[in-house]
Each structure stands twice: as C-alpha cells, then as structure tokens.
Design a protein around this motif. Structure first.
Motif, PDB file in Angstrom:
ATOM      1  N   ASP A  12       0.529  -1.201  -0.230  1.00  0.00           N
ATOM      2  CA  ASP A  12      -0.121   0.247   0.254  1.00  0.00           C
ATOM      3  C   ASP A  12       0.648   1.067   0.325  1.00  0.00           C
ATOM      4  OD1 ASP A  12      -2.026   2.151   0.090  1.00  0.00           O
ATOM      5  OD2 ASP A  12      -2.603   0.923   2.386  1.00  0.00           O
ATOM      6  N   LEU A  13       0.857   2.378  -1.396  1.00  0.00           N
ATOM      7  CA  LEU A  13       1.611   3.650  -1.157  1.00  0.00           C
ATOM      8  C   LEU A  13       0.645   4.452  -0.709  1.00  0.00           C
ATOM      9  CD1 LEU A  13       3.217   0.685  -2.479  1.00  0.00           C
ATOM     10  CD2 LEU A  13       4.223   2.074  -3.807  1.00  0.00           C
ATOM     11  N   GLY A  14       1.080   5.048  -0.496  1.00  0.00           N
ATOM     12  CA  GLY A  14       0.121   6.460   0.018  1.00  0.00           C
ATOM     13  C   GLY A  14       0.459   7.741  -1.182  1.00  0.00           C
ATOM     14  N   VAL A  15      -0.667   8.641  -1.034  1.00  0.00           N
ATOM     15  CA  VAL A  15      -0.053   9.482  -1.586  1.00  0.00           C
ATOM     16  C   VAL A  15       0.632  10.599  -2.220  1.00  0.00           C
ATOM     17  CG1 VAL A  15      -1.572  11.145  -0.142  1.00  0.00           C
ATOM     18  CG2 VAL A  15      -1.497  11.945  -2.423  1.00  0.00           C
ATOM     19  N   GLY A  16       1.327  10.341  -3.215  1.00  0.00           N
ATOM     20  CA  GLY A  16       2.517  11.020  -3.810  1.00  0.00           C
ATOM     21  C   GLY A  16       3.885  10.560  -3.243  1.00  0.00           C
ATOM     22  N   ALA A  17       3.979   8.965  -2.882  1.00  0.00           N
ATOM     23  CA  ALA A  17       5.326   7.997  -2.293  1.00  0.00           C
ATOM     24  C   ALA A  17       6.099   7.816  -4.164  1.00  0.00           C
ATOM     25  CB  ALA A  17       4.807   7.193  -1.948  1.00  0.00           C
ATOM     26  N   VAL A  18       7.367   8.417  -3.874  1.00  0.00           N
ATOM     27  CA  VAL A  18       8.722   8.419  -5.436  1.00  0.00           C
ATOM     28  C   VAL A  18       8.996   7.079  -4.892  1.00  0.00           C
ATOM     29  CG1 VAL A  18      10.162   9.145  -6.500  1.00  0.00           C
ATOM     30  CG2 VAL A  18       8.053  10.322  -5.387  1.00  0.00           C
ATOM     31  N   VAL A  19       9.062   6.045  -5.505  1.00  0.00           N
ATOM     32  CA  VAL A  19      10.213   5.023  -5.539  1.00  0.00           C
ATOM     33  C   VAL A  19      11.110   4.973  -6.737  1.00  0.00           C
ATOM     34  CG1 VAL A  19      10.160   2.310  -4.880  1.00  0.00           C
ATOM     35  CG2 VAL A  19       8.134   3.901  -4.999  1.00  0.00           C
ATOM     36  N   THR A  61       6.927  -1.039   7.406  1.00  0.00           N
ATOM     37  CA  THR A  61       5.716  -0.065   7.558  1.00  0.00           C
ATOM     38  C   THR A  61       7.213   1.712   7.175  1.00  0.00           C
ATOM     39  OG1 THR A  61       4.120  -0.125   8.691  1.00  0.00           O
ATOM     40  CG2 THR A  61       4.568   2.429   8.160  1.00  0.00           C
ATOM     41  N   VAL A  62       6.725   2.412   6.168  1.00  0.00           N
ATOM     42  CA  VAL A  62       8.344   2.945   6.315  1.00  0.00           C
ATOM     43  C   VAL A  62       7.713   4.417   5.985  1.00  0.00           C
ATOM     44  CG1 VAL A  62      10.249   1.499   4.769  1.00  0.00           C
ATOM     45  CG2 VAL A  62       8.526   2.551   3.964  1.00  0.00           C
ATOM     46  N   VAL A  63       8.133   5.508   6.541  1.00  0.00           N
ATOM     47  CA  VAL A  63       7.414   6.568   5.756  1.00  0.00           C
ATOM     48  C   VAL A  63       9.412   7.633   5.846  1.00  0.00           C
ATOM     49  CG1 VAL A  63       5.717   6.950   7.293  1.00  0.00           C
ATOM     50  CG2 VAL A  63       8.059   7.394   8.310  1.00  0.00           C
ATOM     51  N   GLY A  64       8.755   9.185   5.246  1.00  0.00           N
ATOM     52  CA  GLY A  64      10.148   9.807   5.654  1.00  0.00           C
ATOM     53  C   GLY A  64      10.485   9.835   3.617  1.00  0.00           C
ATOM     54  N   VAL A  65      11.985  10.901   3.633  1.00  0.00           N
ATOM     55  CA  VAL A  65      13.114  11.219   2.525  1.00  0.00           C
ATOM     56  C   VAL A  65      14.062  11.123   3.115  1.00  0.00           C
ATOM     57  CG1 VAL A  65      13.971  13.076   1.336  1.00  0.00           C
ATOM     58  CG2 VAL A  65      11.445  12.396   1.792  1.00  0.00           C
ATOM     59  N   PRO A  66      15.374  10.252   3.629  1.00  0.00           N
ATOM     60  CA  PRO A  66      14.965   8.556   2.716  1.00  0.00           C
ATOM     61  C   PRO A  66      14.140   7.905   3.319  1.00  0.00           C
ATOM     62  CG  PRO A  66      16.916   8.899   2.983  1.00  0.00           C
ATOM     63  CD  PRO A  66      16.521   9.419   3.065  1.00  0.00           C
ATOM     64  N   ALA A  67      12.934   7.133   2.904  1.00  0.00           N
ATOM     65  CA  ALA A  67      12.239   6.172   3.198  1.00  0.00           C
ATOM     66  C   ALA A  67      12.838   5.239   4.201  1.00  0.00           C
ATOM     67  CB  ALA A  67      11.049   5.647   3.029  1.00  0.00           C
ATOM     68  N   ARG A  68      12.412   5.672   5.961  1.00  0.00           N
ATOM     69  CA  ARG A  68      12.852   4.593   6.430  1.00  0.00           C
ATOM     70  C   ARG A  68      11.870   4.125   7.536  1.00  0.00           C
ATOM     71  NH1 ARG A  68      17.792   5.907   6.992  1.00  0.00           N
ATOM     72  NH2 ARG A  68      18.613   8.441   6.104  1.00  0.00           N
ATOM     73  N   GLY A  90       2.458  -6.425   1.251  1.00  0.00           N
ATOM     74  CA  GLY A  90       2.023  -6.202   2.216  1.00  0.00           C
ATOM     75  C   GLY A  90       2.730  -4.851   3.042  1.00  0.00           C
ATOM     76  N   ALA A  91       3.545  -4.472   2.665  1.00  0.00           N
ATOM     77  CA  ALA A  91       4.558  -3.302   3.287  1.00  0.00           C
ATOM     78  C   ALA A  91       3.926  -1.759   2.619  1.00  0.00           C
ATOM     79  CB  ALA A  91       5.760  -3.286   2.132  1.00  0.00           C
ATOM     80  N   ILE A  92       3.729  -0.951   4.003  1.00  0.00           N
ATOM     81  CA  ILE A  92       3.452   0.234   3.321  1.00  0.00           C
ATOM     82  C   ILE A  92       4.228   1.445   3.719  1.00  0.00           C
ATOM     83  CG2 ILE A  92       1.512   1.950   5.138  1.00  0.00           C
ATOM     84  CD1 ILE A  92       0.130  -0.742   6.667  1.00  0.00           C
ATOM     85  N   VAL A  93       3.918   2.390   2.725  1.00  0.00           N
ATOM     86  CA  VAL A  93       4.756   3.366   2.346  1.00  0.00           C
ATOM     87  C   VAL A  93       4.131   4.562   2.742  1.00  0.00           C
ATOM     88  CG1 VAL A  93       6.480   4.025   0.995  1.00  0.00           C
ATOM     89  CG2 VAL A  93       5.868   1.725   0.642  1.00  0.00           C
ATOM     90  N   GLY A  94       4.641   5.509   3.398  1.00  0.00           N
ATOM     91  CA  GLY A  94       3.659   6.457   3.872  1.00  0.00           C
ATOM     92  C   GLY A  94       3.702   7.840   2.971  1.00  0.00           C
TER      93      GLY A  94
END
Ligand SMILES: CC(C)(COP(=O)(O)OP(=O)(O)OC[C@H]1O[C@@H](n2cnc3c(N)ncnc32)[C@H](O)[C@@H]1OP(=O)(O)O)[C@@H](O)C(=O)NCCC(=O)NCCS
Length: 90
Positions: free
Chosen positions: A48-55, A82-89, A64-68
């Motif tokens: 599940d990748l949240g709004v505006g996430a960049v990969v 679950t990861v959030v932020g820049v860079p994602a952690r 099943g991972a979640i990207v904020g």
C-alpha cells in the motif's frame, strides 16, 4: 512512452500515478494518488503506497508493506514493514 509493465489482479491505481518501464505490480496493491514508480520497480502483493510516494529505480516493495504519504523509497522495503520520510525508513 513506457513499456513492459505487468499489473496484478485487483490492483488499485489512483489518479495521477506514474508507472515507468519494466515495473511489476502484484495483486491487491494500492497505489495512492500521484505515486511515482521509476523503472524496474517491483511492488509485491498487497503493498500500500500512500499519496505522492516516490520509488527509486529497481527498488522492491515487499508484500503487505506500507509506504507513507510523501515517502521517497531508495532501498528495498521488507515485506510487512511500514516506512515513511525522505529517504524512507521504518
Ligand atoms: C504511514 C501511515 C500509514 C502511518 O499511519 P499511522 O500508523 O496511523 O501513524 P500515526 O498517524 O500514528 O503517526 C505515527 C508517527 O509517524 C509520523 N508519520 C505518519 N505518517 C507519516 C508520513 N507519511 N511521513 C512522515 N511521517 C509520518 C507521524 O507524524 C507520527 O510521528 P510522531 O510519533 O513523531 O508524532 C500514514 O500516516 C500514511 O502516510 N498513510 C498514507 C495514506 C494515503 O495516502 N492513502 C491514500 C489513499 S488512496
């Protein structure tokens, strides 16, 4: 132009997503609005990748991972994490 994208069953791709070449998107994935996937990205089932996430290129988002929202993923994300932020952690 892009090429060679595979999208699984019941994947939800919201408006404004960018899916670049050679991406693999699994079953029951959710890409929030404006998600950007660079080339050769794999998003495994149920992630599940949240709004505006960049990969970034060649990263793998585990099952099943979640990207904020707004996260920038530059490394593989473990299944279920679950990861959030820049860079994602975690
Ligand atoms: C990542 C996410 C799932 C976390 O949700 P949660 O577990 O309820 O987390 P909380 O709201 O309790 O926040 C926990 C902490 O993470 C931080 N945080 C939450 N989301 C964040 C994000 N996207 N980026 C950076 N930090 C975030 C909060 O500020 C909080 O920090 P604190 O403990 O220092 O106060 C959620 O915030 C998110 O980004 N969801 C995306 C939703 C979306 O875009 N949906 C699209 C639907 S189409």
């Amino acid at each position: 132009m892009t090429t060679d994208i595979k999208i699984g069953k019941h994947a939800l791709i919201n408006p404004g997503c960018i899916i670049s070449h050679d991406c693999r998107i699994g079953d029951f994935v959710n890409l929030g609005p404006g998600v950007s996937l660079a080339g050769w990205v794999t998003v495994e089932d149920g992630a599940d990748l949240g709004v505006g996430a960049v990969v970034a290129p060649r990263c793998r988002i585990g099952a099943g991972a979640i990207v904020g929202a707004g996260a920038v993923v530059v490394r593989d994300v473990e299944p279920g994490a679950t990861v959030v932020g820049v860079p994602a952690r975690r």
